[in-house]
Structures are given as C-alpha cells and as structure tokens.
Write a protein that holds these residues in place. Structure first.
Motif, mmCIF file in Angstrom:
data_model
loop_
_atom_site.group_PDB
_atom_site.id
_atom_site.type_symbol
_atom_site.label_atom_id
_atom_site.label_comp_id
_atom_site.label_asym_id
_atom_site.label_seq_id
_atom_site.Cartn_x
_atom_site.Cartn_y
_atom_site.Cartn_z
ATOM 1 N N LEU B 80 32.973 39.438 23.425
ATOM 2 C CA LEU B 80 33.850 38.287 23.638
ATOM 3 C C LEU B 80 34.000 38.073 25.141
ATOM 4 C CD1 LEU B 80 36.067 36.183 22.780
ATOM 5 C CD2 LEU B 80 37.677 38.095 22.790
ATOM 6 N N SER B 82 36.077 35.714 27.719
ATOM 7 C CA SER B 82 37.228 34.815 27.615
ATOM 8 C C SER B 82 37.922 34.661 28.970
ATOM 9 C CB SER B 82 38.203 35.409 26.586
ATOM 10 O OG SER B 82 39.244 34.508 26.326
ATOM 11 N N GLU B 142 36.190 30.312 25.996
ATOM 12 C CA GLU B 142 35.629 31.590 25.549
ATOM 13 C C GLU B 142 34.365 31.394 24.746
ATOM 14 O OE1 GLU B 142 38.691 33.168 22.961
ATOM 15 O OE2 GLU B 142 38.226 31.668 21.425
ATOM 16 N N ILE B 144 31.549 33.940 22.151
ATOM 17 C CA ILE B 144 31.206 35.211 21.514
ATOM 18 C C ILE B 144 29.701 35.381 21.661
ATOM 19 C CG2 ILE B 144 31.092 36.461 19.330
ATOM 20 C CD1 ILE B 144 33.861 36.064 19.791
ATOM 21 N N ILE C 144 39.628 32.997 19.506
ATOM 22 C CA ILE C 144 39.661 34.445 19.312
ATOM 23 C C ILE C 144 40.580 34.997 20.380
ATOM 24 C CG2 ILE C 144 38.314 36.565 19.422
ATOM 25 C CD1 ILE C 144 37.209 35.125 17.238
ATOM 26 N N PRO C 146 41.933 38.155 22.246
ATOM 27 C CA PRO C 146 41.644 39.585 22.393
ATOM 28 C C PRO C 146 42.914 40.430 22.340
ATOM 29 C CG PRO C 146 41.438 38.470 24.511
ATOM 30 C CD PRO C 146 41.698 37.406 23.489
#
Lengths: 180, 180, 180
Positions: B80, B82, B142, B144, C144, C146
């Motif tokens: 991830l 971000s 962000e 993935i 998402i 974290p």
C-alpha cells in the motif's frame, strides 16, 4: 495406498523440500487439525487479456473477479483488480449501456479530449494517447473488491468494469485474491 | 553458545514476554517445522519524506516501493502506497517527462485551477490551496501495488509516482507491505 | 466450570464442527501457546447505513472506521472503506466545512453538472442521476486506511468521508478490517 484421514492441504509447501511419507503426513495432519492451527492466508493470482475491437470500450468483468475468488478458495478477504496498463481503468459502477456511453462522452467532452496536438506526451514519443493516460488517472486503474462469507460483498447495483481507453492491442488486468 | 538447528524466526514475538531458553526454542522450532506451521503474515511499514523545490512536482518512487517489498520479505501480497497529506497524490502511470508536464497543465487548466479567490476553503482558514485538495481527490491519494513471486507485479510501463500539489514543505508517504 | 489457563481465541473456528471439551481446549491452548503459533490473520466486517436529508452531503466517518479497527483487534493491517452504491464516494481529505462546500460546487460546476437531459442514462431507465455516477467515478468509491501499532496511520489532517451524491434514501458503506 491408503488415504490419510487428515492430510496436509496442497497449498502447504514442504519446507526445505524434505520428502514426506504418507505416515508422517497423516500424523502431522492429525496434529495440525487437533491444534486447530490458524487458517493459512491464501493468495491466488490470475490475469485477463483483452484486445478490444474499438479504441475505447467498457467491459463487465465481474464474473472473472468472482472466478478468481472461487479459485482462491477464500471466504473472507478481498480481490485486487488492477489494470496493468497506464491507458486503461478498472472501476465499479452500473451495468447499463446508456451510462457506458455517457462515460465515454464525458471523458471526451469534459475530462480529457483526445486532441493529440494539445499534449507534450504526443510529441517526440511517437504516442498520440496522452488523453488515455489522463482518463486512467481520473477514474483510477484498480479497485479492491471485498469478499465476505464466500461472496463478493457488493451493493445491489455494483459491478466491476475494465475501461479500455487506448485499445485495439493486447492489454492485461491482474486479479489477486487474498484472505482466508 | 550453540545455534539451534531450527530457530523461531525473529518476527515471531514471544507471547507474554516469557523468557525462552535455547533448548526450548530448538524443540519448538523442530515441532513447528515438523508440523509445517502456516507461513506467518508479514507486514512492514516505512515512510518517505519529501520537501520539493517547486510547489507542484511529480516524483518517481517505484524504487522505494520495491525496497519496502524487499525489506518485508514477502513474495505474495501487496504494498500500500498512501500519501499522508490531503494536498498530494500517489498514482501509477508513465515515466515520461512530457506527460508529467501534461498532467500539471491539465490539473491547472481543466480539473482545478489554482485561483484561490474562487474557493471557500481559502477564506477564513488562511489557506490558499483548495485546488490542491481537489487535485488530490481527482487523482487519488493511494495505490495498492501487487506483489507476485517476489516482484512488483506491474505491466511494462507502470511506475509509481508521488504527486506534490502544494509542496515546498515537509510531506510524507506511507509504504506498508503485507503478505507472506 | 473452571477457566482453562490458555484458551483458544473465539475467532478460531472449530474445524468440522467437532465438539470440544474444556480439557481438550486447555491442552490445545497450552500447546499452541508453547509452539508460538503464528498470529492468526483477523478480519472483521461491519456496515454503516445513511439516509441523508440533502441529496448531496459529505459526512465524516473517521470514528466509525476506527471503531471497526478496534473491534477487529488488529494492530497491523488496514481497514477497507467501500461505498456499496454507484452514486456515492468514500475519500480521505480535510475536516473543513468551507472545503466541503467547495467540493460540492466543483462537482456541479466543473466535473459533472447534474443536468439530467444531457445524459443517456437518464432516458429509458427512469433515472436522473447520471451525474452522481460520474462524480463517484471521479472521486472513487473506496479507500484503504492503513493501521500501524494499533492506530489508523494518518497524517495530521487526514479524515475519512462518505460523499453522498444521490441521497435521501437508504445507502450503505462496508468497513472491513484485515490484519493481525
């Protein structure tokens, strides 16, 4: 050759490649079962390939996403759906052909007109597809589809789409399921 | 001090902080090895810091993402990436300087002109960066990045970028790898 | 009824539904503890329901996301926050009411004017909300978040929002925490 009552699942790699007798596997399986060893995190990866007839096209890939979930054998987790190209998108929206045409018109008329002469990317690189890059940035190139109780956990109208913004050539999408 | 043949991996925390003899560790390691205990899910988190010279800037951070993957030691999973700020983006696109300039021009001319007087956010808060917020919303903050067989699983031209829309001050990006 | 010293966590399902005595559970717990069995991956799913008074509205849901993290009991991982509708968004930005109004104005004036007559989706389907779909595509429908060291790992101003683009009816958001 007797079948052990509790066998190691095939996804369990043999550590260090040590050979494994049926008897040892059965004992180990029984012990792991008895210990309620935590469910292994499972991952499964597959790829879709597209070669669209039109340069821009929107394709419903929900069934392929669900197939990846089923192949992974997960009941809790997610499927990552990610375009492997920088002139395409993956998004969640409505299975309605009027809306698909609205999206294509909106990208052309309001978000990023194709007009190759207006972009620097199109001079010197031999490319004319800067607009396809900007469309990919606007809509995004990936989604995470949640999986709950063995199903894609979607609302009533949600479906997953591949958005091709510069097609008529081979393009790929990655599907990666992860969970337990 | 002899080295036990099978040791607990350092990522395995000692439950309840009970002290652990070498002998106990060796037995435990042998048993876990023999039981083929499922691979632990690994997570690893790191942070990048930026302080750009220009107020808007696009920076390729693919190598840092790959470094996080390597430090996590995962072969299947994802990273991830971000942005920790609401006036910046993280996105996947092309390493091509003409396109980077196209993106900056497009944000200014078509998506969200800087024009501080046009926004409410810029009155009363002492801020003049509403446009940077809207640019962050458009491109997203962000991504993935999938990891397969120990590599970032990207298509041929995909790279990860940090998009600074209101810089010349310290900003951070979080990287979190998760997998096995 | 004595409490076993080491019990199986309640998130550990009983394989094959075999009944489990207290004595067996205690022995198993001791063995798993002694083996330092790897931390189970935990998942936890919850749902939020909205029925906004206005047709467009922006709602801060950060506290609900943090509640899902706490209920999951994870200290490393993430929370997926995903709108279950194709006319809504989930995004990370600033808790500032002037900016919220800027976002609503920007969506109407620059990104996707409501103008139902301009869209194909609005003829034949009985819908007038094509613009809400396009707004959902622009800002996205999921983030998402974290989780690091038991906290949502956010920068100083980051908050999570539900963006309702076609409300005044029941809509849902999925929260799924995953980690260890």
């Amino acid at each position: 050759m007797p079948t052990p009552k509790y066998s190691i699942s095939p996804s369990q790699p043999l550590a260090n490649g040590v050979p494994d007798s049926h008897r040892a596997r059965a004992i180990r399986g029984t012990l792991r079962y008895w210990l309620r060893a935590p469910a292994d995190v499972k991952t499964h990866t597959s790829y879709l390939t597209f070669n669209t007839k039109k340069r821009q096209e929107i394709i419903d890939i929900t069934d392929e996403v669900d197939k990846c979930r089923a192949e992974a054998g997960i009941s809790e987790g997610f499927v990552l759906v990610s375009a492997m190209h920088i002139s395409a998108s993956v998004f969640v929206n409505d299975h309605e052909s009027g809306l698909w045409q609205d999206i294509l018109d909106w990208l052309e008329n309001r978000i990023a007109p194709w007009s190759p002469d207006e972009y620097r990317h199109n001079s010197g690189t031999g490319e004319d597809n800067a607009a396809a890059h900007l469309r990919s940035l606007t809509i995004g190139h990936e989604v995470i589809v949640p999986v709950t109780k063995g199903r894609l956990d979607f609302g009533p109208w949600q479906r997953v789409f591949y958005g091709e913004w510069d097609g008529q050539r081979k393009k790929r999408v990655l599907l990666k399921a992860m969970g337990e």
